[in-house]
Write an enzyme that holds these catalytic residues in place. Structure first.
Site, PDB file in Angstrom:
ATOM      1  N   SER A  31       0.866  -1.181   0.000  1.00  0.00           N
ATOM      2  CA  SER A  31       0.000   0.000   0.000  1.00  0.00           C
ATOM      3  C   SER A  31       0.904   1.234   0.000  1.00  0.00           C
ATOM      4  O   SER A  31       2.079   1.144   0.382  1.00  0.00           O
ATOM      5  CB  SER A  31      -0.879   0.010   1.247  1.00  0.00           C
ATOM      6  OG  SER A  31      -0.083   0.279   2.388  1.00  0.00           O
TER       7      SER A  31
ATOM      8  N   THR B 211      -6.732  -7.499   4.723  1.00  0.00           N
ATOM      9  CA  THR B 211      -7.255  -7.535   6.103  1.00  0.00           C
ATOM     10  C   THR B 211      -6.932  -8.859   6.810  1.00  0.00           C
ATOM     11  O   THR B 211      -6.460  -8.862   7.952  1.00  0.00           O
ATOM     12  CB  THR B 211      -8.785  -7.298   6.083  1.00  0.00           C
ATOM     13  OG1 THR B 211      -9.014  -6.065   5.397  1.00  0.00           O
ATOM     14  CG2 THR B 211      -9.363  -7.203   7.480  1.00  0.00           C
TER      15      THR B 211
ATOM     16  N   HIS C 124     -13.546  -3.617   0.834  1.00  0.00           N
ATOM     17  CA  HIS C 124     -12.329  -3.750   1.642  1.00  0.00           C
ATOM     18  C   HIS C 124     -12.708  -3.937   3.112  1.00  0.00           C
ATOM     19  O   HIS C 124     -13.695  -3.388   3.576  1.00  0.00           O
ATOM     20  CB  HIS C 124     -11.477  -2.483   1.520  1.00  0.00           C
ATOM     21  CG  HIS C 124     -10.886  -2.278   0.153  1.00  0.00           C
ATOM     22  ND1 HIS C 124     -11.030  -1.111  -0.558  1.00  0.00           N
ATOM     23  CD2 HIS C 124     -10.153  -3.102  -0.627  1.00  0.00           C
ATOM     24  CE1 HIS C 124     -10.394  -1.223  -1.722  1.00  0.00           C
ATOM     25  NE2 HIS C 124      -9.852  -2.426  -1.784  1.00  0.00           N
ATOM     26  N   GLY C 125     -11.921  -4.703   3.842  1.00  0.00           N
ATOM     27  CA  GLY C 125     -12.206  -4.933   5.275  1.00  0.00           C
ATOM     28  C   GLY C 125     -13.130  -6.119   5.445  1.00  0.00           C
ATOM     29  O   GLY C 125     -13.504  -6.773   4.467  1.00  0.00           O
TER      30      GLY C 125
ATOM     31  N   GLU D 170      -8.691   1.438 -11.796  1.00  0.00           N
ATOM     32  CA  GLU D 170      -9.997   1.151 -11.172  1.00  0.00           C
ATOM     33  C   GLU D 170     -11.108   2.015 -11.753  1.00  0.00           C
ATOM     34  O   GLU D 170     -10.919   3.189 -12.051  1.00  0.00           O
ATOM     35  CB  GLU D 170      -9.890   1.386  -9.656  1.00  0.00           C
ATOM     36  CG  GLU D 170     -11.195   1.161  -8.905  1.00  0.00           C
ATOM     37  CD  GLU D 170     -11.039   1.239  -7.378  1.00  0.00           C
ATOM     38  OE1 GLU D 170      -9.965   0.854  -6.859  1.00  0.00           O
ATOM     39  OE2 GLU D 170     -11.994   1.689  -6.723  1.00  0.00           O
TER      40      GLU D 170
ATOM     41  N   GLY E  74     -11.052  -6.715  -2.064  1.00  0.00           N
ATOM     42  CA  GLY E  74     -11.929  -7.120  -0.968  1.00  0.00           C
ATOM     43  C   GLY E  74     -12.074  -8.625  -0.867  1.00  0.00           C
ATOM     44  O   GLY E  74     -13.178  -9.141  -0.665  1.00  0.00           O
ATOM     45  N   GLY E  75     -10.962  -9.352  -0.979  1.00  0.00           N
ATOM     46  CA  GLY E  75     -11.019 -10.825  -0.944  1.00  0.00           C
ATOM     47  C   GLY E  75     -11.225 -11.416   0.441  1.00  0.00           C
ATOM     48  O   GLY E  75     -11.683 -12.551   0.574  1.00  0.00           O
TER      49      GLY E  75
ATOM     50  N   ASP F 106      -0.330  -1.036  -4.604  1.00  0.00           N
ATOM     51  CA  ASP F 106      -1.786  -1.128  -4.487  1.00  0.00           C
ATOM     52  C   ASP F 106      -2.368   0.290  -4.309  1.00  0.00           C
ATOM     53  O   ASP F 106      -1.817   1.098  -3.542  1.00  0.00           O
ATOM     54  CB  ASP F 106      -2.098  -1.998  -3.243  1.00  0.00           C
ATOM     55  CG  ASP F 106      -3.539  -2.449  -3.176  1.00  0.00           C
ATOM     56  OD1 ASP F 106      -4.201  -2.493  -4.220  1.00  0.00           O
ATOM     57  OD2 ASP F 106      -4.007  -2.773  -2.056  1.00  0.00           O
ATOM     58  N   HIS F 107      -3.440   0.606  -4.990  1.00  0.00           N
ATOM     59  CA  HIS F 107      -4.151   1.893  -4.845  1.00  0.00           C
ATOM     60  C   HIS F 107      -3.241   3.125  -4.838  1.00  0.00           C
ATOM     61  O   HIS F 107      -3.227   3.887  -3.857  1.00  0.00           O
ATOM     62  CB  HIS F 107      -4.999   1.892  -3.564  1.00  0.00           C
ATOM     63  CG  HIS F 107      -6.152   0.936  -3.633  1.00  0.00           C
ATOM     64  ND1 HIS F 107      -7.279   1.189  -4.379  1.00  0.00           N
ATOM     65  CD2 HIS F 107      -6.332  -0.276  -3.072  1.00  0.00           C
ATOM     66  CE1 HIS F 107      -8.119   0.166  -4.261  1.00  0.00           C
ATOM     67  NE2 HIS F 107      -7.552  -0.747  -3.483  1.00  0.00           N
TER      68      HIS F 107
HETATM   69  P1  13P Z   1      -9.412  -6.962   2.010  1.00  0.00           P
HETATM   70  O1  13P Z   1      -9.461  -5.768   2.922  1.00  0.00           O
HETATM   71  O2  13P Z   1     -10.755  -7.591   1.867  1.00  0.00           O
HETATM   72  O3  13P Z   1      -8.372  -7.925   2.410  1.00  0.00           O
HETATM   73  O4  13P Z   1      -9.075  -6.405   0.543  1.00  0.00           O
HETATM   74  C1  13P Z   1      -7.775  -6.009   0.226  1.00  0.00           C
HETATM   75  C2  13P Z   1      -7.694  -5.255  -1.043  1.00  0.00           C
HETATM   76  O5  13P Z   1      -8.567  -5.333  -1.890  1.00  0.00           O
HETATM   77  C3  13P Z   1      -6.500  -4.431  -1.243  1.00  0.00           C
HETATM   78  O6  13P Z   1      -6.603  -3.590  -2.343  1.00  0.00           O
END
Ligand code: 13P
Length: 291
Positions: free
Chosen positions: A50, A233, A180-181, A134, A209-210, A82-83
């Site tokens: 991140s 997460t 996410h989360g 995105e 958001g896995g 990421d992001h």
């Molecule tokens: P989680 O918060 O569900 O693990 O998702 C992580 C994510 O998508 C990072 O970009």
């Protein structure tokens, strides 16, 4: 082998019907656990930092750790941002050795998102670096980015088609109902939308958001076109719990290396389970030989 761009590994994953795990480390040990888990599963893997983690350690040290780990490894390892919301941060990642970057301009109106994403694609392509971008806004908190439910919206398939036609992306991240989360209720994943977007863009899709998705949902997402699955997460929780569970069970043990080993093993176990769940096992060395 040296760090690789994600374009080739995700194209292969999409073709062969599995997904590559993309995990967010928070320190050297969690990075190492990601690479070691992938080696033990013989799977390609994406280590994604991140922007907050990059700011915490600095670019140079993270690249140095990752290049060293990848060099020793027989499986393809990608270092991904990421992001990325700031061009300066993204550019510095490209210059210092990231092999893949995400530009997240999803909070901007469509034309501005497209323009900023195009700028990143141009910068990255010259350097042989892959790009994720995105569209739509994914709900939840990811490091220092927070999107409230009222501001989140799913990706529009017409816009997705234009977006992917205009940009040369290694992977596309449309908002598809995941968050996410941890999920508060049952996630409302828009499978039909994933299928339509994949059909119309022919670009491997990223599932943000896995954490907390059931095996059934994950398998359906992979079948619908998701070739990169993000987990942050889950890993953060295991990082903290792995340490504190050991200490609770062994309150008199003040040998830090034993505590760190227990934490490392619990992270590695989680990561191996995820890689297996995404279908990436036994694909790594074969893919490495073909790159
Ligand atoms: P989680 O918060 O569900 O693990 O998702 C992580 C994510 O998508 C990072 O970009």
């Amino acid at each position: 082998m040296p760090l690789v761009s994600m374009n080739r590994i995700l194209a292969t994953a999409a073709e062969e019907g599995y997904a590559v795990g993309a995990f967010n480390p928070v320190d050297y040990a969690s990075m190492k656990a990601i690479v070691r888990a992938a080696e033990e599963e013989d799977a390609p893997v994406i280590v994604q930092t991140s922007a907050k983690t990059v700011r915490y350690y600095g670019h140079e040290v993270l690249v140095m750790w990752m290049q060293e780990m990848a060099k020793e490894s027989t499986i393809p390892v990608v270092l991904h941002l990421d992001h990325g919301k700031e061009l300066e941060m993204i550019q510095r990642c490209i210059e210092t050795g990231w092999t893949s970057v995400m530009v997240d301009a999803s909070h901007l109106p469509f034309e501005q998102n497209l323009a900023m994403s195009r700028e990143v694609v141009e910068m990255a392509t010259v350097a042989g670096v892959g790009v994720e971008a995105e569209l739509g806004e994914i709900v939840g908190v990811e490091e220092d980015i927070s999107v409230a439910e009222k501001d989140a919206h799913l990706a529009d398939p017409d816009k997705a088609e234009i977006f992917c036609r205009e940009l040369e992306l290694g992977v596309f991240a449309p908002a598809i109902g995941t968050a996410h989360g941890f999920y508060k209720g049952t996630p409302n994943v828009a499978f039909g939308l994933i299928e339509e977007i994949y059909r119309r863009t022919a670009t491997p899709l990223a599932l943000h958001g896995g954490t907390g998705l059931s095996d059934e949902v994950i398998q359906r997402c992979i079948r619908s076109g998701c070739a990169k699955i993000n987990i942050s997460t889950n890993l953060k929780h295991t990082f903290v719990d792995g340490f504190s569970d050991y200490h609770k069970a062994n309150p008199d043990d003040y040998e830090p290396l034993r505590v760190l080993k227990a934490q490392f093993e619990s992270m590695k176990q989680l990561l191996r389970d995820k890689i297996r769940q995404f279908g990436g096992s036994d694909k790594g060395r074969k893919l490495a030989a073909a790159i």
